[in-house]
Design an enzyme around this catalytic site. Structure first.
Site, PDB file in Angstrom:
ATOM      1  N   ASP A 134      -5.128  82.666  35.257  1.00 52.94           N
ATOM      2  CA  ASP A 134      -4.999  82.901  33.807  1.00 52.94           C
ATOM      3  C   ASP A 134      -3.547  82.961  33.340  1.00 52.94           C
ATOM      4  O   ASP A 134      -3.209  83.666  32.390  1.00 52.94           O
ATOM      5  CB  ASP A 134      -5.726  84.203  33.390  1.00 52.94           C
ATOM      6  CG  ASP A 134      -7.186  84.166  33.785  1.00 52.94           C
ATOM      7  OD1 ASP A 134      -7.785  83.083  33.738  1.00 52.94           O
ATOM      8  OD2 ASP A 134      -7.725  85.228  34.145  1.00 52.94           O
ATOM      9  N   LYS A 178      -2.352  77.925  32.523  1.00 56.05           N
ATOM     10  CA  LYS A 178      -2.307  76.575  33.111  1.00 56.05           C
ATOM     11  C   LYS A 178      -2.887  75.535  32.160  1.00 56.05           C
ATOM     12  O   LYS A 178      -2.344  74.439  32.023  1.00 56.05           O
ATOM     13  CB  LYS A 178      -3.085  76.547  34.440  1.00 56.05           C
ATOM     14  CG  LYS A 178      -2.511  77.464  35.502  1.00 56.05           C
ATOM     15  CD  LYS A 178      -3.372  77.484  36.745  1.00 56.05           C
ATOM     16  CE  LYS A 178      -4.734  78.100  36.550  1.00 56.05           C
ATOM     17  NZ  LYS A 178      -4.723  79.544  36.232  1.00 56.05           N
ATOM     18  N   GLY A 217     -11.355  79.210  33.908  1.00 54.92           N
ATOM     19  CA  GLY A 217     -11.572  79.240  32.461  1.00 54.92           C
ATOM     20  C   GLY A 217     -10.252  78.963  31.791  1.00 54.92           C
ATOM     21  O   GLY A 217      -9.311  79.728  31.932  1.00 54.92           O
ATOM     22  N   HIS A 218     -10.153  77.821  31.134  1.00 47.07           N
ATOM     23  CA  HIS A 218      -8.892  77.419  30.527  1.00 47.07           C
ATOM     24  C   HIS A 218      -9.084  77.267  29.024  1.00 47.07           C
ATOM     25  O   HIS A 218      -9.981  76.553  28.585  1.00 47.07           O
ATOM     26  CB  HIS A 218      -8.401  76.099  31.128  1.00 47.07           C
ATOM     27  CG  HIS A 218      -8.272  76.145  32.628  1.00 47.07           C
ATOM     28  ND1 HIS A 218      -8.270  75.043  33.422  1.00 47.07           N
ATOM     29  CD2 HIS A 218      -8.120  77.193  33.473  1.00 47.07           C
ATOM     30  CE1 HIS A 218      -8.136  75.389  34.687  1.00 47.07           C
ATOM     31  NE2 HIS A 218      -8.058  76.699  34.750  1.00 47.07           N
ATOM     32  N   GLN A 267      -7.215  78.721  39.253  1.00 47.41           N
ATOM     33  CA  GLN A 267      -6.942  80.042  39.859  1.00 47.41           C
ATOM     34  C   GLN A 267      -5.430  80.249  40.022  1.00 47.41           C
ATOM     35  O   GLN A 267      -4.657  79.591  39.345  1.00 47.41           O
ATOM     36  CB  GLN A 267      -7.667  80.190  41.205  1.00 47.41           C
ATOM     37  CG  GLN A 267      -9.171  80.388  41.104  1.00 47.41           C
ATOM     38  CD  GLN A 267      -9.952  79.121  40.839  1.00 47.41           C
ATOM     39  OE1 GLN A 267      -9.821  78.151  41.549  1.00 47.41           O
ATOM     40  NE2 GLN A 267     -10.796  79.113  39.819  1.00 47.41           N
TER      41      GLN A 267
END
Ligand code: GDP
Ligand code: IMO
Ligand code: MG
Length: 430
Positions: free
Chosen positions: A13, A16, A40-41, A224
């Site tokens: 988080d 990225k 989760g982006h 990650q």
């Protein structure tokens, strides 16, 4: 013509997605090489917000090839839903713009069930996984019983693969008190989803090799963060893949010289979701403030992220492990208005000074941060698009981080918005 890999340098988080989206304008191909939909982006582009899990973050730019490499674990049912949701936001996704490696392992519903059942067991400490079956699927890959994309193309092979997986999983499930897997039902579900996935299947190693020879630029997108790496992270509180730069090549099927530049993505403070050691964690008003200003809630699980001061020891370590040439420092704006800021420069473990995080879990648990205090700034850095827009104290903070982690800042991010980004060195041109 440089190829670039983007790697999270903390516990995930770091931002990225935003950086990959920004860099992908300069790339022809964006390739995921590990992880799955545990990622989760969040991408903010004008008034649109895109939330991506399995799809590479370059997908929202038209005219680019997005690749899901063999190092990824793929939940086909989730992917189909994710594609539909992103399409509904106006993004075109076709077999020309998305390719999935034929040798990519598939996450099955029973992987998620096993992940969640294990986490629910009170007798051992929880990892705090996303519950999406990532760990059990990687276990099956290494255990030579996973179902892969190519297996979907042949009915007989698919049955053999399912039977091999079921022998193992039904034995485990009986021990955990879960009912056995319905063989016919799972086969029917796989047959139904197969055409949706097979239309994107390709020999990715070959396609990427050809594109590279044709001079195309590849952006490798890590998910990650390095401290969640299966080998170098805070084991066992880690994810189940190698997330560091060295994985980029094996995760798509290229040689180690395919990557010219490793870019570490680094948040200007530290966060972590899930369990495990976190030396600079704050349980006070400063921690609350970081979480509130930084909107630190997980994209995948909605969990509150744990927050703490910047840990230069950890980032120096992760930059070394991935051979980072530069970092993108994100969320500097979240630090606006703090009177003083702290940076962890070493640990004290039982009176002994460490300039790295020791591997022994017992020592990690006792590592107390040794802080250096820096002056904060009252001005806003939010939305700054050049160094000249930054207050002196903010520049000092960034420069001190560069010194401590022994790696220069190549990019700086000052808001979630795509264009609120300062480019210092172009990784593709370096
Ligand atoms: P990822 O998993 O590394 O892609 O990061 P996430 O998307 O899970 O979390 C990063 C969050 O911070 C997202 O909501 C981004 O929109 C946001 N973000 C990224 N860069 C910045 C920044 O420079 N400032 C602020 N305030 N938010 C940012
Ligand atoms: P992005 O790509 C932050 C964490 C989980 C848990 C551990 C293991 O958005 O940075 P898993 O489901 O992978 O077996 O969970 O890893 N984790 C992440 N934390 N960002 C992520 O991805 C993460 N992916 C997994 O919270 O602690
Ligand atoms: Mg994330």
């Amino acid at each position: 013509m440089a190829n670039v890999v983007v790697v999270g340098a903390q516990w995930g988080d770091e931002g990225k997605g935003k950086i990959v989206d920004w860099l992908s304008e300069r790339a022809d191909v964006i390739a995921r090489f590990q992880g799955g939909h545990n990622a989760g982006h969040t991408l903010v582009i004008g008034n649109k917000v895109y939330k991506l899990n399995a799809l590479p973050s370059g997908v929202v730019r038209g005219g680019k090839l997005s690749v899901i490499g063999n190092g990824v674990v793929l939940d086909p049912w989730h992917l189909v839903k994710e594609i539909a949701a992103i399409r509904a936001q106006g993004v075109e996704i076709t077999p020309k713009t998305l390719m999935i490696a034929e040798n990519t392992p598939l996450i099955m519903p029973f992987h998620g069930e096993l992940d969640r059942a294990r986490e629910a067991q009170a007798s051992v400490a929880k990892i705090g996984t996303t519950g999406r079956g990532i760990g059990p699927c990687y276990e099956d890959k290494v255990g030579r019983r996973v179902i892969r994309v190519a297996d979907l193309a042949d009915a007989d092979t698919l049955e053999l693969r399912v039977d091999r997986a079921l022998v193992h999983h039904n034995a485990l499930r009986s021990g955990l008190g879960i009912e056995p897997i319905d063989r016919d039902a799972i086969l029917a579900e796989l047959r139904a989803i197969a055409p949706e996935i097979l239309k994107y299947a390709a020999p990715v190693w070959k396609v990427l090799g050809e594109l590279r020879r044709a001079g195309k630029r590849i952006l490798f997108e890590g998910a990650q963060g390095s401290l969640l790496d299966i080998d170098f992270g805070t084991y066992p509180f880690v994810t189940s893949s190698n997330v560091i730069a060295g994985q980029a090549a094996t995760g798509v099927g290229m040689g180690p010289n395919a990557v010219d530049y490793s870019l570490g993505i680094v948040k200007a403070y530290t966060t972590r979701v899930g369990e495990g050691p976190f030396p600079t964690e704050l349980d006070d008003a400063d921690g609350e403030r970081l979480g509130t200003r930084g909107h630190e809630f997980g994209t995948v699980t909605g969990r509150k992220r744990r927050c703490g001061w910047f840990d230069a020891v950890l980032v120096r370590q992760t930059c070394a492990i991935s051979g980072m040439k530069g970092i993108a420092l994100t969320k500097l704006d979240v630090l606006d208005g703090f009177e003083t800021l702290k940076i962890c420069v070493a640990y004290d473990v039982d009176g002994q000074r460490y300039d790295y995080l020791p591997t022994q879990a017992a020592l990690q648990a006792r590592a107390k941060p040794i802080y250096e205090e820096l002056e904060g700034w009252a001005e806003s850095t939010q939305g700054a698009r050049s160094w000249n827009d930054l207050p002196g104290a903010a520049v000092k903070y960034v420069r001190r981080i560069e010194e401590l982690i022994q790696c220069p800042v190549a990019m700086l991010s000052t808001s979630p918005e795509r264009d609120d980004t300062i480019l210092v060195t172009d990784p593709f041109a370096d």
